[in-house]
Scaffold this motif. Structure first.
Motif, mmCIF file in Angstrom:
data_model
loop_
_atom_site.group_PDB
_atom_site.id
_atom_site.type_symbol
_atom_site.label_atom_id
_atom_site.label_comp_id
_atom_site.label_asym_id
_atom_site.label_seq_id
_atom_site.Cartn_x
_atom_site.Cartn_y
_atom_site.Cartn_z
ATOM 1 N N VAL A 45 0.844 -1.189 0.000
ATOM 2 C CA VAL A 45 0.000 0.000 0.000
ATOM 3 C C VAL A 45 0.881 1.241 0.000
ATOM 4 C CG1 VAL A 45 -1.764 1.296 1.244
ATOM 5 C CG2 VAL A 45 -1.796 -1.214 1.281
ATOM 6 N N GLU A 46 0.675 2.111 -0.966
ATOM 7 C CA GLU A 46 1.402 3.369 -0.995
ATOM 8 C C GLU A 46 0.841 4.305 0.075
ATOM 9 O OE1 GLU A 46 4.061 4.444 -2.715
ATOM 10 O OE2 GLU A 46 4.255 2.370 -3.407
ATOM 11 N N PRO A 47 1.699 4.951 0.845
ATOM 12 C CA PRO A 47 1.206 5.823 1.921
ATOM 13 C C PRO A 47 0.432 7.024 1.391
ATOM 14 C CG PRO A 47 3.578 6.110 1.627
ATOM 15 C CD PRO A 47 3.185 4.941 0.781
ATOM 16 N N ASP A 48 -0.637 7.362 2.076
ATOM 17 C CA ASP A 48 -1.418 8.557 1.765
ATOM 18 C C ASP A 48 -1.418 9.431 3.007
ATOM 19 O OD1 ASP A 48 -3.144 10.524 1.015
ATOM 20 O OD2 ASP A 48 -4.929 9.250 0.870
ATOM 21 N N LEU A 49 -0.489 10.372 3.056
ATOM 22 C CA LEU A 49 -0.350 11.243 4.220
ATOM 23 C C LEU A 49 -0.660 12.692 3.865
ATOM 24 C CD1 LEU A 49 2.908 9.742 5.774
ATOM 25 C CD2 LEU A 49 0.559 9.419 6.548
ATOM 26 N N ARG A 50 -1.545 12.876 2.904
ATOM 27 C CA ARG A 50 -1.971 14.228 2.583
ATOM 28 C C ARG A 50 -2.697 14.847 3.770
ATOM 29 N NH1 ARG A 50 -5.593 13.120 -2.420
ATOM 30 N NH2 ARG A 50 -5.984 11.286 -1.100
ATOM 31 N N LEU A 51 -2.602 16.152 3.892
ATOM 32 C CA LEU A 51 -3.228 16.847 5.015
ATOM 33 C C LEU A 51 -4.723 16.580 5.061
ATOM 34 C CD1 LEU A 51 -2.885 18.785 7.383
ATOM 35 C CD2 LEU A 51 -3.197 20.688 5.788
ATOM 36 N N GLU A 52 -5.370 16.579 3.916
ATOM 37 C CA GLU A 52 -6.812 16.319 3.862
ATOM 38 C C GLU A 52 -7.138 14.939 4.421
ATOM 39 O OE1 GLU A 52 -10.421 15.918 0.541
ATOM 40 O OE2 GLU A 52 -8.339 16.251 -0.086
ATOM 41 N N THR A 53 -6.321 13.941 4.076
ATOM 42 C CA THR A 53 -6.550 12.580 4.555
ATOM 43 C C THR A 53 -6.375 12.481 6.059
ATOM 44 O OG1 THR A 53 -5.780 11.659 2.447
ATOM 45 C CG2 THR A 53 -5.798 10.185 4.345
ATOM 46 N N LEU A 54 -5.313 13.077 6.584
ATOM 47 C CA LEU A 54 -5.056 13.016 8.019
ATOM 48 C C LEU A 54 -6.130 13.760 8.814
ATOM 49 C CD1 LEU A 54 -1.177 13.536 8.083
ATOM 50 C CD2 LEU A 54 -2.471 11.395 8.071
ATOM 51 N N SER A 55 -6.642 14.854 8.257
ATOM 52 C CA SER A 55 -7.714 15.596 8.922
ATOM 53 C C SER A 55 -8.989 14.760 8.993
ATOM 54 C CB SER A 55 -7.982 16.912 8.184
ATOM 55 O OG SER A 55 -6.844 17.738 8.178
ATOM 56 N N ALA B 15 -0.510 21.198 12.022
ATOM 57 C CA ALA B 15 -1.144 21.466 10.735
ATOM 58 C C ALA B 15 -2.483 20.740 10.624
ATOM 59 C CB ALA B 15 -0.214 21.049 9.598
ATOM 60 N N VAL B 16 -2.548 19.506 11.173
ATOM 61 C CA VAL B 16 -3.772 18.714 11.104
ATOM 62 C C VAL B 16 -4.881 19.344 11.943
ATOM 63 C CG1 VAL B 16 -4.820 16.470 11.583
ATOM 64 C CG2 VAL B 16 -2.512 16.575 10.633
ATOM 65 N N VAL B 17 -4.601 19.695 13.196
ATOM 66 C CA VAL B 17 -5.654 20.248 14.048
ATOM 67 C C VAL B 17 -6.091 21.618 13.552
ATOM 68 C CG1 VAL B 17 -4.821 18.937 16.041
ATOM 69 C CG2 VAL B 17 -4.071 21.299 15.740
ATOM 70 N N THR B 18 -5.162 22.385 12.970
ATOM 71 C CA THR B 18 -5.537 23.679 12.401
ATOM 72 C C THR B 18 -6.485 23.494 11.230
ATOM 73 O OG1 THR B 18 -3.465 24.737 13.087
ATOM 74 C CG2 THR B 18 -4.662 25.760 11.273
ATOM 75 N N THR C 275 7.656 9.894 3.466
ATOM 76 C CA THR C 275 6.748 11.010 3.748
ATOM 77 C C THR C 275 7.144 12.268 2.992
ATOM 78 O OG1 THR C 275 7.992 11.872 5.666
ATOM 79 C CG2 THR C 275 6.439 10.070 6.082
ATOM 80 N N LYS C 276 8.302 12.251 2.361
ATOM 81 C CA LYS C 276 8.833 13.452 1.704
ATOM 82 C C LYS C 276 7.864 14.078 0.708
ATOM 83 C CE LYS C 276 12.873 15.192 -0.800
ATOM 84 N NZ LYS C 276 14.222 14.862 -1.326
ATOM 85 N N PRO C 277 7.137 13.309 -0.117
ATOM 86 C CA PRO C 277 6.219 13.946 -1.078
ATOM 87 C C PRO C 277 5.119 14.789 -0.437
ATOM 88 C CG PRO C 277 6.608 11.644 -1.658
ATOM 89 C CD PRO C 277 7.190 11.853 -0.294
ATOM 90 N N PHE C 278 4.908 14.623 0.883
ATOM 91 C CA PHE C 278 3.799 15.316 1.540
ATOM 92 C C PHE C 278 4.237 16.515 2.365
ATOM 93 C CE2 PHE C 278 2.975 10.730 1.265
ATOM 94 C CZ PHE C 278 1.851 10.714 0.455
ATOM 95 N N TRP C 279 5.525 16.718 2.524
ATOM 96 C CA TRP C 279 6.003 17.758 3.431
ATOM 97 C C TRP C 279 5.443 19.129 3.090
ATOM 98 C CZ3 TRP C 279 11.895 16.178 3.413
ATOM 99 C CH2 TRP C 279 12.030 14.980 4.128
ATOM 100 N N GLU C 280 5.532 19.516 1.849
ATOM 101 C CA GLU C 280 5.067 20.853 1.466
ATOM 102 C C GLU C 280 3.562 20.976 1.646
ATOM 103 O OE1 GLU C 280 5.282 23.782 -2.449
ATOM 104 O OE2 GLU C 280 6.841 22.262 -2.115
ATOM 105 N N ASN C 281 2.839 19.905 1.323
ATOM 106 C CA ASN C 281 1.386 19.911 1.464
ATOM 107 C C ASN C 281 0.961 20.161 2.908
ATOM 108 O OD1 ASN C 281 -0.940 17.568 2.235
ATOM 109 N ND2 ASN C 281 -1.538 19.035 0.652
ATOM 110 N N TRP C 282 1.741 19.695 3.857
ATOM 111 C CA TRP C 282 1.385 19.867 5.261
ATOM 112 C C TRP C 282 1.398 21.324 5.694
ATOM 113 C CZ3 TRP C 282 5.284 15.630 7.206
ATOM 114 C CH2 TRP C 282 4.771 14.350 6.881
ATOM 115 N N PHE C 283 2.373 22.093 5.218
ATOM 116 C CA PHE C 283 2.644 23.382 5.841
ATOM 117 C C PHE C 283 2.294 24.616 5.006
ATOM 118 C CE2 PHE C 283 5.851 20.367 7.617
ATOM 119 C CZ PHE C 283 5.287 20.279 8.882
#
Length: 418
Positions: free
Chosen positions: A171-181, A213-216, A311-319
């Motif tokens: 399974v490819e990780p999905d750690l986008r901010l929208e997903t974690l929220s 970033a998630v709780v915000t 997790t590197k592909p998601f770093w910018e998306n988080w912040f």
């Protein structure tokens, strides 16, 4: 930040209860020909700290990070069970709403609130786990015994798992901010159902690093409605986080990939000053590592649970846009930082305008809630009390004031007549 604001912050810090002296090993002295990048105790700077929850320092091989405790003295790096800090754990399973062939099992630590107490919902940072808040939750409970806690492991972290149905393929990780929220909102509501709560308690969201970033994001979307009292962000702001992205690859290349034992993993975190409070490291670090079976390196069988490289592909998306979202979201706002240098321009302006509460712990590293659990707990409890709707004292009604005035007037007339 102006000198006046810095003086105000120091005055606030002085009023907080004293923190018990942390237990850690002092780093070995370095020669002039081989300077170490290890930080001094009061140095809160860190190039990678705002991005990765494990990125505080780049350790030097001369620091003896895996040195064993001396003979005759008991080890102070044995792990502590999570049961000393939370009442129970839950495993919450459901199908991924975006991928029907995937099943997610969220692992969460829970202590139910009592007597209409608040629920502190805590989200950890990248590479960490829900146990990063264990010591802080314990201290909050001492000050506010009726408080409850919900601290989940997010995807690819701790004991939370994402599996393909039938266990077919990876399974490819999905750690986008929208997903974690969305995951966090699901965990909150599903915990309510599992615990048999008639309704959600009043909630204070607390997020560290990525968790901030998630709780915000959850607060800004209004996903919890009127149940959200306030939210707190711990040691992450958009400006410094984006700047730190450039140094993350270097940090990850210098971090050890394997450990000979769980104890040595705890030792590395304390000796490298990634976590500056040994007792907190003893409960949080074991959830970051697991023992390979069979091990590819029998002498060092313990490896990281979370592969931060993925997790590197998601770093910018988080912040991206974090500062703006933090200021726009409804509810009380708290920003707790390890240093004023972490403030970016947008947050500095917002702070001067009084849009949020700012607290600075210069003696802490990136893991504020672990390095200074007592002070962090006191600030969070005070923050809750300022935003607690149940504690609001409403002014008396006009009719009641008129009736009280009439009674006093009549009583006064009776005294005069007599």
């Amino acid at each position: 930040m102006s000198d006046l604001q810095k003086s105000f912050a120091k005055a606030k810090l002085a009023k907080l209860p004293p923190e018990p002296p942390p237990i850690w090993d002092e780093p070995s002295k370095q020669t002039q020909n081989n300077p170490s990048p290890m930080r001094d105790h009061d140095d809160d700077s860190s190039s990678a700290s705002s991005v990765s929850s494990t990125g505080t320092v780049i350790p030097s091989p001369t620091q003896h990070l895996f040195a064993r405790p001396g003979r005759g003295s008991p080890s102070t790096s044995t792990s502590l069970p999570w049961t000393q800090f939370f009442a129970q754990e839950l495993f919450l399973s459901h199908d991924d709403p975006k991928h029907e062939d995937l099943e997610i099992t969220h692992h969460v630590y829970v202590t139910p609130p009592t007597d209409s107490g608040p629920l502190f919902v805590m989200h950890h940072g990248a590479g960490s786990s829900g146990l990063t808040f264990a010591s802080c939750a314990e201290e909050i409970r001492k000050i506010l015994p009726k408080a409850g806690f919900l601290s989940p492991d997010c995807r690819e972290h701790g004991s939370t798992t994402v599996k393909r149905k039938g266990n077919e393929g990876g399974v490819e990780p999905d750690l986008r901010l929208e997903t974690l929220s969305q995951d966090l909102v699901f965990v909150i509501h599903e915990t309510k159902e599992k615990m048999g709560w008639g309704s959600l308690p009043d909630i204070v969201l607390v997020g560290h690093s990525l968790g901030g970033a998630v709780v915000t994001d959850v607060a800004r979307k209004g996903a919890l409605g009127a149940k959200l009292l306030a939210y707190a962000v711990l040691d992450v702001v958009e400006g410094s986080a984006m700047d730190a992205l450039q140094s993350m690859d270097k940090y990850l290349s210098t971090r050890p990939t394997r450990f000979p034992s769980l104890t040595s993993g705890i030792e590395w975190h304390t000796r490298s000053r990634t976590i500056r409070n040994r007792n907190s490291a003893r409960v949080s670090v074991p959830s970051l590592l697991h023992e390979e079976s069979p091990p590819s390196d029998p002498e060092r069988p313990w490896v990281w649970r979370t592969n931060l490289d993925k997790t590197k592909p998601f770093w910018e998306n988080w912040f991206v846009g974090l500062s703006r979202k933090f200021l726009e979201a409804k509810g009380g706002k708290l920003l707790l930082l390890a240093g004023t240098d972490r403030l970016d321009k947008e947050l500095m302006i917002g702070q001067m305008q009084g849009k949020y509460q700012l607290q600075v712990f210069p003696e802490a590293g990136h893991f504020i809630q672990e390095d200074q659990p007592v002070k962090t707990a006191q600030v969070l409890v005070d923050f809750f009390r300022r935003n607690d709707r149940g504690a609001l004292v409403l002014p008396p009604k006009v009719a009641d004031m008129q009736a009280e005035a009439a009674m006093k007037k009549g009583a006064g007339a009776g005294v005069i007549k007599k």
